[in-house]
Write a protein that holds these residues in place. Structure first.
Motif, short mmCIF file in Angstrom:
data_model
loop_
_atom_site.label_atom_id
_atom_site.label_comp_id
_atom_site.label_asym_id
_atom_site.label_seq_id
_atom_site.Cartn_x
_atom_site.Cartn_y
_atom_site.Cartn_z
N ALA A 1 36.79 55.89 34.87
CA ALA A 1 36.87 55.81 33.84
C ALA A 1 35.53 55.32 34.02
O ALA A 1 34.46 55.46 34.59
N SER A 2 34.70 54.63 32.71
CA SER A 2 33.67 53.51 32.36
C SER A 2 34.09 52.28 32.85
O SER A 2 32.09 51.93 33.05
N ALA A 3 34.35 51.73 33.25
CA ALA A 3 34.98 50.80 33.59
C ALA A 3 36.28 50.08 34.10
O ALA A 3 36.99 50.90 33.42
N VAL A 4 36.83 49.93 34.83
CA VAL A 4 37.61 49.20 35.74
C VAL A 4 38.12 47.51 35.42
O VAL A 4 37.13 46.95 36.01
N VAL A 5 39.85 47.35 34.88
CA VAL A 5 39.32 45.77 35.21
C VAL A 5 40.54 45.82 36.00
O VAL A 5 42.29 46.10 35.88
N LEU A 6 40.35 44.49 36.47
CA LEU A 6 40.91 44.17 37.44
C LEU A 6 41.92 43.04 37.31
O LEU A 6 41.93 42.16 37.28
N ALA A 7 43.55 43.39 36.96
CA ALA A 7 44.30 42.50 35.98
C ALA A 7 45.51 41.93 37.28
O ALA A 7 46.40 42.07 36.59
N VAL A 8 45.67 41.66 38.42
CA VAL A 8 46.53 42.35 39.68
C VAL A 8 47.22 40.94 39.88
O VAL A 8 48.24 41.04 40.63
N GLY A 9 47.10 39.75 38.73
CA GLY A 9 47.94 38.62 39.45
C GLY A 9 48.24 38.50 40.84
O GLY A 9 46.82 38.39 41.62
N HIS A 10 49.71 38.00 41.50
CA HIS A 10 49.77 37.70 43.08
C HIS A 10 50.13 38.99 43.20
O HIS A 10 51.29 39.50 43.43
N ILE A 11 49.70 39.69 44.41
CA ILE A 11 49.84 40.76 44.93
C ILE A 11 50.51 40.50 46.54
O ILE A 11 50.00 39.41 47.15
N PRO A 12 51.30 41.51 47.09
CA PRO A 12 51.46 41.21 48.31
C PRO A 12 51.08 41.23 48.80
O PRO A 12 50.09 41.44 49.45
#
Length: 440
Positions: A209-220
């Protein structure tokens, strides 16, 4: 492992497609539709590829899953939720139309009758709104925007080395293919420089990908040694240990009626557990005679006989205060006096925040104290209105103390103080504007 999913068009990978990831998708689709509408021939391939990586359904995700109990509520009202931007958003052009409804508009259009400003909806209801919002965004995507779902988890994101690719000789087949594959409105140029990232997924899929967006919220979170000891202790004693996590995902049905349950923490998750251990076990909260349960009324609990014995604990030993469920649910904005554009510019060493230059201010060190000052001022102002007896003296002295602390902070934590080496290279010697709070 599959071959990397690589396209000639720019690609964006969104990791986590709950509410935050959904809003990113909505903006990408809307902006791509405006930018490429007149540049992409009908026969051309996608001008933008968007990869959605989430093991759970896009929109609702795991937190807002639509099959959870209706008794689990949000902590915000129907009127306070939306996925789509409206006229209040400064980044929209004057002729931009809303791309979808707010939750209040969606709820009313689907026959909802509860007060919008004072109703705390179920999480499942919000999940249904998010699910339909995602479907709407997909339907609105033009043909030249490709949306690819990956029902899996992302395990790693790797920065790929930049590659300088020489331009093919004019007139050759390769030159024609390069020109055709270039993003609309651009040209390959003498060297096509690519700084991309590779996303490795749990199911073996790899995406470039040309760009990666992290929108993972509350992760374990990882299980620390303490939790492992608690789990082992519970197993030796014939008990059950439930680690921290989403209450809707916890196997609370395995806890038998009458069992003693030790709960660590009395925050928001506790109230969900309490609901699952009471209301979802058949218990009912009923208004006392002569009271209004919708606004300030007292309730009594009518047990079903299937409840547990709860032993609660937390560092403070006090549960969170509840929000009011009444028509007077506060909607008034609090004007910021310290976390302002002028003060942020001062801390960043800029004349203003209107240019393209980034404000190189540190959040914890420089910005957070301003935010905290505004929070404290709002809290103590409200306390002085509803409980004036809580103050031993004039509340105005507390306001003056907060203002003085902010003034000292602005003096000591400016950009020139926290970036001495960079400040020494500054050629401009224009004096910085004086810091002051916004008037009430």
């Amino acid at each position: 492992m599959s071959e990397p999913a690589r396209t000639h068009a720019p690609a964006v990978a969104i990791i986590g497609v709950g509410p935050r990831g959904l809003t990113v998708l909505e903006r990408l689709v809307a902006l791509a539709a405006k930018r490429f509408a007149r540049q992409v021939p009908e026969s051309a391939g996608p001008a933008l590829t968007i990869h959605l990586i989430d093991p759970y359904p896009p929109g609702a995700g795991i937190v807002w899953r639509t099959d959870q109990p209706e008794s689990l509520l949000m902590n915000t009202t129907i009127a306070e939720q939306t996925v789509f931007p409206d006229a209040s958003c400064s980044f929209l052009d004057a002729d931009d139309e809303p791309t979808g409804p707010s939750m209040a508009e969606w709820y009313s259009a689907n026959g909802g009758t509860d007060p919008l400003d004072s109703t705390f909806p179920s999480r499942a209801l919000y999940g249904r709104y998010l699910r339909e919002a995602y479907a709407r965004v997909r339907r609105s995507a033009p043909d030249f925007v490709e949306i690819v779902e990956h029902r899996t988890m992302a395990e790693s994101v790797i920065d790929l080395p930049a590659m300088d690719l020489p331009e093919a000789r004019p007139g050759t087949q390769q030159a024609a293919e390069d020109a055709a594959s270039a993003a609309p409105g651009t040209s390959p140029g003498p060297f096509a420089s690519a700084r991309e990232q590779l996303v490795r997924c749990q199911n073996g899929t790899t995406i470039i990908a040309s760009a990666v967006v992290l929108a993972v919220g509350h992760i374990p979170s990882a299980q620390p040694e303490e939790r492992a000891r608690l789990a082992a202790f519970a197993e030796r004693r014939g008990g059950l240990y439930l680690p921290q996590g989403l209450p809707a995902e916890a196997p609370v049905a395995e806890v038998a009626p009458g069992d003693r349950v030790i709960v660590r923490g009395m925050g928001l998750n506790y109230f969900d557990l309490q609901t699952l251990f009471t209301h979802e076990r058949g218990g009912r909260f009923l208004p006392l005679a002569g009271t209004d349960a919708r606004c300030g009324g007292r309730l009594r609990y009518e047990p079903s006989g299937l409840e547990h014995h709860l032993a609660l604990g937390s560092p403070r030993g006090i549960p969170y205060r509840s929000k009011p469920i009444c028509h007077e649910h506060p909607k008034q904005d609090w004007p910021l006096r310290y976390f302002t554009r002028d003060n942020v510019a001062l801390l960043a060493g800029l004349d203003d925040l209107d240019g393209d230059r980034f404000a190189e201010a540190r959040f914890n060190d420089q910005l957070w104290p301003l935010i905290l000052a505004d929070l404290r001022l709002a809290y103590y102002h409200t306390l002085s209105q509803v409980r004036p007896e809580a103050f031993a003296g004039d509340p105005g002295q507390l306001r003056e103390a907060i203002a003085e602390a902010v003034s000292r902070h602005l003096t000591r934590r400016t950009w020139h103080e926290t970036h001495p080496q960079a400040a020494a290279r500054e050629t401009s010697e224009n004096p910085q504007p004086a810091a002051r709070a916004n008037p009430a």
